[in-house]
Design a protein around this motif. Structure first.
Motif, PDB file in Angstrom:
ATOM      1  N   ALA A  78       0.860  -1.174   0.000  1.00 58.89           N
ATOM      2  CA  ALA A  78       0.000   0.000   0.000  1.00 58.89           C
ATOM      3  C   ALA A  78       0.889   1.214   0.000  1.00 58.89           C
ATOM      4  CB  ALA A  78      -0.901   0.006   1.226  1.00 58.89           C
ATOM      5  N   MET A  79       0.493   2.216  -0.774  1.00 54.88           N
ATOM      6  CA  MET A  79       1.375   3.366  -0.967  1.00 54.88           C
ATOM      7  C   MET A  79       0.703   4.664  -0.515  1.00 54.88           C
ATOM      8  SD  MET A  79       3.715   3.949  -4.260  1.00 54.88           S
ATOM      9  CE  MET A  79       4.699   5.423  -4.518  1.00 54.88           C
ATOM     10  N   VAL A  80       1.486   5.526   0.114  1.00 62.53           N
ATOM     11  CA  VAL A  80       0.999   6.856   0.498  1.00 62.53           C
ATOM     12  C   VAL A  80       1.887   7.899  -0.172  1.00 62.53           C
ATOM     13  CG1 VAL A  80       0.529   8.442   2.403  1.00 62.53           C
ATOM     14  CG2 VAL A  80       0.266   5.973   2.749  1.00 62.53           C
ATOM     15  N   PHE A  81       1.246   8.830  -0.870  1.00 68.23           N
ATOM     16  CA  PHE A  81       1.982   9.848  -1.633  1.00 68.23           C
ATOM     17  C   PHE A  81       1.972  11.189  -0.920  1.00 68.23           C
ATOM     18  CE2 PHE A  81       0.127   6.932  -4.707  1.00 68.23           C
ATOM     19  CZ  PHE A  81       1.188   6.628  -5.524  1.00 68.23           C
ATOM     20  N   GLN A  82       2.771  12.092  -1.475  1.00 66.13           N
ATOM     21  CA  GLN A  82       2.775  13.479  -1.006  1.00 66.13           C
ATOM     22  C   GLN A  82       1.408  14.135  -1.264  1.00 66.13           C
ATOM     23  OE1 GLN A  82       5.890  15.708  -2.852  1.00 66.13           O
ATOM     24  NE2 GLN A  82       5.022  17.676  -2.295  1.00 66.13           N
ATOM     25  N   ASN A  83       0.880  13.920  -2.462  1.00 66.46           N
ATOM     26  CA  ASN A  83      -0.457  14.435  -2.770  1.00 66.46           C
ATOM     27  C   ASN A  83      -1.462  13.350  -2.479  1.00 66.46           C
ATOM     28  OD1 ASN A  83       0.478  16.931  -3.795  1.00 66.46           O
ATOM     29  ND2 ASN A  83       1.210  15.787  -5.583  1.00 66.46           N
ATOM     30  N   TYR A  84      -2.134  13.508  -1.327  1.00 61.88           N
ATOM     31  CA  TYR A  84      -2.935  12.379  -0.848  1.00 61.88           C
ATOM     32  C   TYR A  84      -4.236  12.206  -1.628  1.00 61.88           C
ATOM     33  CZ  TYR A  84      -2.769  16.398   2.285  1.00 61.88           C
ATOM     34  OH  TYR A  84      -2.610  17.639   2.801  1.00 61.88           O
ATOM     35  N   ARG A 141      -3.574  11.910   7.531  1.00 59.55           N
ATOM     36  CA  ARG A 141      -3.875  10.751   8.368  1.00 59.55           C
ATOM     37  C   ARG A 141      -4.923   9.849   7.692  1.00 59.55           C
ATOM     38  NH1 ARG A 141      -5.182  13.175  13.852  1.00 59.55           N
ATOM     39  NH2 ARG A 141      -3.370  14.473  13.476  1.00 59.55           N
ATOM     40  N   VAL A 142      -5.871  10.474   6.993  1.00 60.64           N
ATOM     41  CA  VAL A 142      -6.869   9.693   6.252  1.00 60.64           C
ATOM     42  C   VAL A 142      -6.178   8.897   5.130  1.00 60.64           C
ATOM     43  CG1 VAL A 142      -8.932   9.784   4.785  1.00 60.64           C
ATOM     44  CG2 VAL A 142      -8.726  11.319   6.757  1.00 60.64           C
ATOM     45  N   ALA A 143      -5.225   9.549   4.470  1.00 61.11           N
ATOM     46  CA  ALA A 143      -4.499   8.860   3.397  1.00 61.11           C
ATOM     47  C   ALA A 143      -3.757   7.649   3.958  1.00 61.11           C
ATOM     48  CB  ALA A 143      -3.520   9.824   2.723  1.00 61.11           C
ATOM     49  N   ILE A 144      -3.208   7.798   5.153  1.00 56.15           N
ATOM     50  CA  ILE A 144      -2.515   6.668   5.788  1.00 56.15           C
ATOM     51  C   ILE A 144      -3.524   5.582   6.176  1.00 56.15           C
ATOM     52  CG2 ILE A 144      -1.114   5.964   7.780  1.00 56.15           C
ATOM     53  CD1 ILE A 144       0.192   8.761   7.644  1.00 56.15           C
ATOM     54  N   ALA A 145      -4.666   6.006   6.683  1.00 53.62           N
ATOM     55  CA  ALA A 145      -5.719   5.043   7.052  1.00 53.62           C
ATOM     56  C   ALA A 145      -6.153   4.237   5.834  1.00 53.62           C
ATOM     57  CB  ALA A 145      -6.921   5.784   7.641  1.00 53.62           C
ATOM     58  N   ARG A 146      -6.285   4.936   4.710  1.00 56.68           N
ATOM     59  CA  ARG A 146      -6.706   4.305   3.464  1.00 56.68           C
ATOM     60  C   ARG A 146      -5.700   3.230   3.024  1.00 56.68           C
ATOM     61  NH1 ARG A 146      -7.635   8.544  -1.327  1.00 56.68           N
ATOM     62  NH2 ARG A 146      -5.399   8.672  -0.983  1.00 56.68           N
ATOM     63  N   ALA A 147      -4.414   3.495   3.313  1.00 53.22           N
ATOM     64  CA  ALA A 147      -3.381   2.509   2.988  1.00 53.22           C
ATOM     65  C   ALA A 147      -3.381   1.376   4.016  1.00 53.22           C
ATOM     66  CB  ALA A 147      -2.012   3.185   2.946  1.00 53.22           C
ATOM     67  N   MET A 148      -3.511   1.767   5.290  1.00 51.30           N
ATOM     68  CA  MET A 148      -3.458   0.775   6.379  1.00 51.30           C
ATOM     69  C   MET A 148      -4.574  -0.248   6.318  1.00 51.30           C
ATOM     70  SD  MET A 148      -2.646   2.682   9.940  1.00 51.30           S
ATOM     71  CE  MET A 148      -3.426   1.462  10.988  1.00 51.30           C
ATOM     72  N   ILE A 149      -5.755   0.196   5.890  1.00 48.61           N
ATOM     73  CA  ILE A 149      -6.933  -0.665   5.954  1.00 48.61           C
ATOM     74  C   ILE A 149      -6.797  -1.876   5.026  1.00 48.61           C
ATOM     75  CG2 ILE A 149      -8.365   0.404   4.157  1.00 48.61           C
ATOM     76  CD1 ILE A 149     -10.674   0.252   6.282  1.00 48.61           C
ATOM     77  N   ASN A 163       3.975  18.312   2.102  1.00 45.15           N
ATOM     78  CA  ASN A 163       3.023  19.419   1.945  1.00 45.15           C
ATOM     79  C   ASN A 163       2.596  20.047   3.264  1.00 45.15           C
ATOM     80  OD1 ASN A 163       3.018  19.222  -0.780  1.00 45.15           O
ATOM     81  ND2 ASN A 163       1.039  18.201  -0.950  1.00 45.15           N
ATOM     82  N   LEU A 164       3.101  19.536   4.362  1.00 45.79           N
ATOM     83  CA  LEU A 164       2.648  20.024   5.661  1.00 45.79           C
ATOM     84  C   LEU A 164       3.628  21.056   6.223  1.00 45.79           C
ATOM     85  CD1 LEU A 164       1.693  16.535   7.180  1.00 45.79           C
ATOM     86  CD2 LEU A 164       0.253  18.103   5.863  1.00 45.79           C
TER      87      LEU A 164
END
Ligand code: ADP
Ligand code: MG
Length: 360
Positions: A78-84, A141-149, A163-164
């Motif tokens: 599962a991948m998390v990008f800079q642009n979520y 955090r939602v983007a991470i959740a989307r990957a984690m799930i 971006n933060l």
């Protein structure tokens, strides 16, 4: 079981060779950070692992299986990008569940897993909101959740915090570290930010021009940089680098340059008469105390006040040297200053090869 093995991985874009020959073994549960300047091939390597980019040559194994020709969804990643890129018209709950719905996971299972991941990430209060109703940090955090799930075997992160703002980056960095402690999922994390790399990594893979300069624990990379490039890249403020020549002296070796002569401990370095070298000294390893050692002396021309510390710049001939001192002991601008290299803290690199000359 989710170790990752890169064997002679190669990537060309047309005639341009971006990654010539990449070899690495990421252990199960390990947190690996790819660190290096922009354009050095970090994202390219990660995207090949994810299956978003063809592999030109070599073999990529995930969990013992060659995955070169597997679709992204079949790689257990599962991948998390800079642009979520959350779906703006969907609630947070639906954003998180989207990937699972697409592969027809039962609603009951989705509900259970959503509760798990949103619990871990503290997202429960926001589930019925739309993305625009969340802050940048919450969206990430939602983007991470989307990957984690997806409960992947491997997490791939590509500059997820870029971006933060600085404060939020530090907070999210901590959260990612905690998350990894808890889940222990094998992770490859790409960043150009050395602070992120130092704080998150079990091992850092320091890259330059598609090649690995050094692989090691953060402390190893900082304490024993294998090359001139690593030495200059790691550490803030940057290491002082001084070109010098090795000369025989009565009781061993000296390093000389136009304006400086320094003794060198021959038991620490593999050096020979006449060799051209670069001496590396961290600003924090220069001290105004130990007056027994050889000095770097000059006139301070700029004092940067950092609060607890101050960065003193001074000229030794045409060389600009920087020393980090306790702010309350900082000299005035224009003062004559002398700094001594803390014993055992100097680094030496061969000028021709860039390789460290440290023994053992
Ligand atoms: P990083 O993530 O370390 O900043 P990248 O992996 O994005 O670096 O890029 C590595 C090199 O590959 C760069 O020189 C970049 O210009 C080149 N590159 C990346 N993607 C492409 C592409 N689709 N076509 C041609 N060259 C590319
Ligand atoms: Mg990149």
């Amino acid at each position: 079981m989710a170790e990752i093995v890169c064997q002679n991985i190669k990537k060309n874009y047309g005639a341009v060779e971006v990654v010539p020959d990449f070899n690495l073994e990421v252990k199960d549960h390990e947190f690996i950070v790819f660190l290096g300047p922009s354009g050095c091939g970090k994202s390219t390597m990660l995207r090949m692992m994810a299956g978003l980019e063809d592999i030109t040559g070599g073999e990529l194994l995930i969990g013992g299986k060659i995955v070169n020709d597997l679709e992204p969804r079949d790689r257990g990643i599962a991948m998390v990008f800079q642009n979520y890129a959350l779906y703006p018209h969907m609630t947070i709950r639906d954003n998180i569940a989207f990937g699972l719905r697409r592969i027809k996971v039962s609603e009951e299972e989705i509900k259970k897993r959503t509760a798990d991941v949103t619990g871990v990430l503290g997202l429960e209060p926001y589930l019925d909101r739309k993305p625009t109703e969340l802050s940048g940090g919450q969206q990430q955090r939602v983007a991470i959740a989307r990957a984690m799930i997806k409960t992947p075997d491997v997490f791939l992160f590509d500059e997820p915090l870029s971006n933060l703002d600085a404060k939020l980056r530090a907070t999210m960095r901590e959260e990612i570290a905690r998350l990894h402690k808890k889940l222990q999922t094998t992770t490859v994390y790409v960043t150009h930010d050395q602070m992120e790399a130092m704080t998150l990594a079990d091992r850092i893979v320091l890259m330059k021009d598609g090649m690995i300069e050094q692989v090691g624990a953060p402390e190893e990379i900082y304490e024993r940089p294998a090359t001139f490039f690593v030495a200059g890249f790691i550490g803030t403020p940057a290491m002082n680098l001084i070109d010098m020549t090795v000369n025989q002296s009565n009781d061993g070796f000296q390093l000389t340059s136009k304006h400086v002569t320094l003794c060198v401990d021959p038991s620490r370095f593999e050096i020979k008469e006449g060799q051209k070298v670069t001496l590396g000294v961290r600003p924090s390893d220069l001290s105004s105390e130990n007056k027994n050692a050889d000095a770097l002396s000059g006139k301070s021309d700029l004092i940067e006040y950092h609060g607890d510390q101050a960065l003193v710049s001074f000229d030794v001939g045409e060389l600009k040297i920087r020393a980090l001192v306790p702010a309350r002991h900082r000299p005035g601008e224009g003062a004559d200053v002398s700094f001594y290299i803390r014993e055992g803290s100097g680094h030496l690199f061969d000028k021709a090869t860039g390789k460290s000359l440290l023994k053992g």
